[in-house]
Write a protein that holds these residues in place. Structure first.
Motif, PDB file in Angstrom:
ATOM      1  N   PRO A  37       0.803  -1.233   0.000  1.00  9.58           N
ATOM      2  CA  PRO A  37       0.000   0.000   0.000  1.00  9.58           C
ATOM      3  C   PRO A  37       0.836   1.284   0.000  1.00  9.58           C
ATOM      4  O   PRO A  37       1.917   1.325   0.577  1.00  9.58           O
ATOM      5  N   TYR A  38       0.247   2.280  -0.648  1.00  8.58           N
ATOM      6  CA  TYR A  38       0.825   3.640  -0.607  1.00  8.58           C
ATOM      7  C   TYR A  38      -0.156   4.585   0.077  1.00  8.58           C
ATOM      8  O   TYR A  38       0.164   5.297   0.997  1.00  8.58           O
ATOM      9  N   THR A  39      -1.435   4.542  -0.422  1.00 14.76           N
ATOM     10  CA  THR A  39      -2.484   5.381   0.167  1.00 14.76           C
ATOM     11  C   THR A  39      -3.778   4.563   0.163  1.00 14.76           C
ATOM     12  O   THR A  39      -3.712   3.332   0.007  1.00 14.76           O
ATOM     13  N   THR A  40      -4.912   5.206   0.360  1.00 13.10           N
ATOM     14  CA  THR A  40      -6.171   4.457   0.230  1.00 13.10           C
ATOM     15  C   THR A  40      -7.076   5.157  -0.785  1.00 13.10           C
ATOM     16  O   THR A  40      -6.987   6.374  -0.980  1.00 13.10           O
ATOM     17  N   LYS A  41      -7.928   4.351  -1.408  1.00 15.46           N
ATOM     18  CA  LYS A  41      -8.953   4.878  -2.321  1.00 15.46           C
ATOM     19  C   LYS A  41     -10.288   4.374  -1.799  1.00 15.46           C
ATOM     20  O   LYS A  41     -10.472   3.156  -1.657  1.00 15.46           O
ATOM     21  N   ASN A  42     -11.189   5.301  -1.508  1.00 17.15           N
ATOM     22  CA  ASN A  42     -12.477   4.941  -0.902  1.00 17.15           C
ATOM     23  C   ASN A  42     -12.290   4.010   0.299  1.00 17.15           C
ATOM     24  O   ASN A  42     -13.025   3.038   0.469  1.00 17.15           O
ATOM     25  N   GLY A  43     -11.303   4.289   1.094  1.00 16.72           N
ATOM     26  CA  GLY A  43     -11.101   3.523   2.321  1.00 16.72           C
ATOM     27  C   GLY A  43     -10.272   2.261   2.165  1.00 16.72           C
ATOM     28  O   GLY A  43      -9.891   1.645   3.156  1.00 16.72           O
ATOM     29  N   GLU A  44     -10.003   1.842   0.923  1.00 16.63           N
ATOM     30  CA  GLU A  44      -9.257   0.594   0.691  1.00 16.63           C
ATOM     31  C   GLU A  44      -7.807   0.902   0.349  1.00 16.63           C
ATOM     32  O   GLU A  44      -7.540   1.799  -0.469  1.00 16.63           O
TER      33      GLU A  44
END
Ligand code: GLY
Length: 385
Positions: A37-44
């Motif tokens: 992971p780097y960041t989240t998209k829509n919480g994922e």
């Protein structure tokens, strides 16, 4: 107040924050097991595992975070995910031209931690091999480590590299070869001279001569601009210099860590212990960077351990104040969001190509350094760097 008194006064908060970290991370360690992971998209959690993205500079933080939590809890969910992340990251060796100075951020906190905690010899090999690539980035005539690949950037050093050179201190000890430590110290001395200003603020990028020691010019880099002080750059200096002190015992690195720390503390106080993106940017519009606070907190805790008794309070209280302010303002402990520390920024305002301002975002190293700081406050003396 003494170091221990400050810890005792905050004990309840430290323990409850650790419990929340363990609850959330033991869940995401399973849910995001096959991701980097780097960041989240829509919480994922997103994942940087395909194509050249596999060599992205932040890709060691997930495995490193898992090792930090494994060391604290001995739970298998963390170890299994960390070992899996390390195997996935072998894909980066197919993109050797993309590999940069951030091998310490990538392999030392992941493979190095694995070797330290489990004795895995394959992990040692990865850490040692990538330390050798870091050595190869040293410019002998200019006395600096070159940050990035690319002909146009061949003379560039960046302050962030202070966090990569602990890998060289480690390699030096591991194989009994002083050259690694000497290169690390040459680079740290250059950073003291060319990146740290008189007032304790920090230059992100310095462009050097290729064939002699000296500065051609400086660049604002990820900060507001030329002459400014990007707060995450300042945080790399605070933590980086105290790490060089820990690895070498050289007083000048402790003095420089304190000088950059004082600059950071006196500035972050002005915004209720929540760090703005750049300390020398115009006061409005105001934007924050949680990652700078998390990194600096780790550095301040280490500084507090190494200064005289009458100085400890200044550094440790600042670290606790920052962590508590960030926990209350920016930590998301819910089950609907995979990341923890919100409000990170990649660069000044995450400016988009069209010049508009991007949104703050969670970034994996925010979670890593926040967790590392809490574990330090809890009493861990496992130094992953
Ligand atoms: N090392 C790059 C950054 O801090 O964004």
């Amino acid at each position: 107040m003494s170091y221990q008194n400050i810890i005792d006064q905050n004990r309840e908060w430290i323990d409850s924050t650790f419990n929340k970290l363990d609850e959330k991370l033991s869940r995401t360690s399973v849910k995001s097991r096959d991701k980097i992971p780097y960041t989240t998209k829509n919480g994922e959690h997103d994942s940087r595992t395909t194509g050249p993205d596999i060599a992205w500079w932040t890709n060691g933080f997930w495995g490193g975070l898992m090792w930090l939590m494994y060391e604290a809890t001995k739970k298998d969910c963390y170890r299994i995910t960390a070992e899996n992340a390390e195997k996935i990251m072998d894909g980066a060796f197919n993109y050797i031209d993309e590999i940069h100075h951030d091998v310490g951020f990538t392999w030392h906190i992941m493979s190095g931690a694995s070797y330290a905690l489990t004795g895995n010899r394959k992990s040692r090999d990865r850490d040692l091999f990538t330390a050798m690539t870091l050595m190869s980035r040293y410019n002998i005539d200019g006395e600096y480590i070159v940050a990035w690949p690319g002909k146009d950037k061949r003379g560039w050093s960046i302050i962030d590299c202070l966090m990569n050179i602990p890998q060289l201190y480690w390699a030096s000890r591991e194989i009994g070869d002083d050259r690694f430590k000497k290169v690390a110290m040459k680079h740290a001395d250059m950073a003291m001279r060319d990146h740290v200003r008189e007032d304790g603020s920090v230059v992100h990028i310095v462009e050097h001569y290729l064939d002699k020691v000296g500065v051609v010019k400086t660049h604002g880099g990820q900060g507001y601009g030329e002459g400014s002080c990007w707060s995450r750059g300042a945080s790399w200096a605070v933590y980086g210099f105290i790490l060089s002190y820990i690895h070498t015992g050289e007083q000048r690195y402790l003095d420089t860590a304190k000088k950059t720390a004082k600059y950071f503390i006196e500035n972050v106080k002005k915004t209720d212990w929540l760090p703005v993106i750049d300390f020398k940017a115009p006061p409005t519009p105001v934007g924050f960077d949680s990652t700078a606070g998390a990194v600096t907190a780790c550095g301040l805790i280490e500084i507090a351990k190494h200064v005289d008794d009458d100085e400890k309070d200044y550094y440790l209280s600042a670290a606790v104040n920052m962590l508590r302010a960030m926990e209350s303002a920016w930590c998301d402990w819910s089950e609907t969001e995979d990341s923890i520390l919100q409000n990170g920024t990649e660069r000044y305002w995450n400016e988009r190509k069209d010049g508009s301002l991007g949104d703050p975002m969670p970034i994996i190293y925010g979670d890593f350094f926040f967790a590392e700081a809490i574990l330090k406050l809890r009493g861990s003396d496992f130094l992953i760097w």
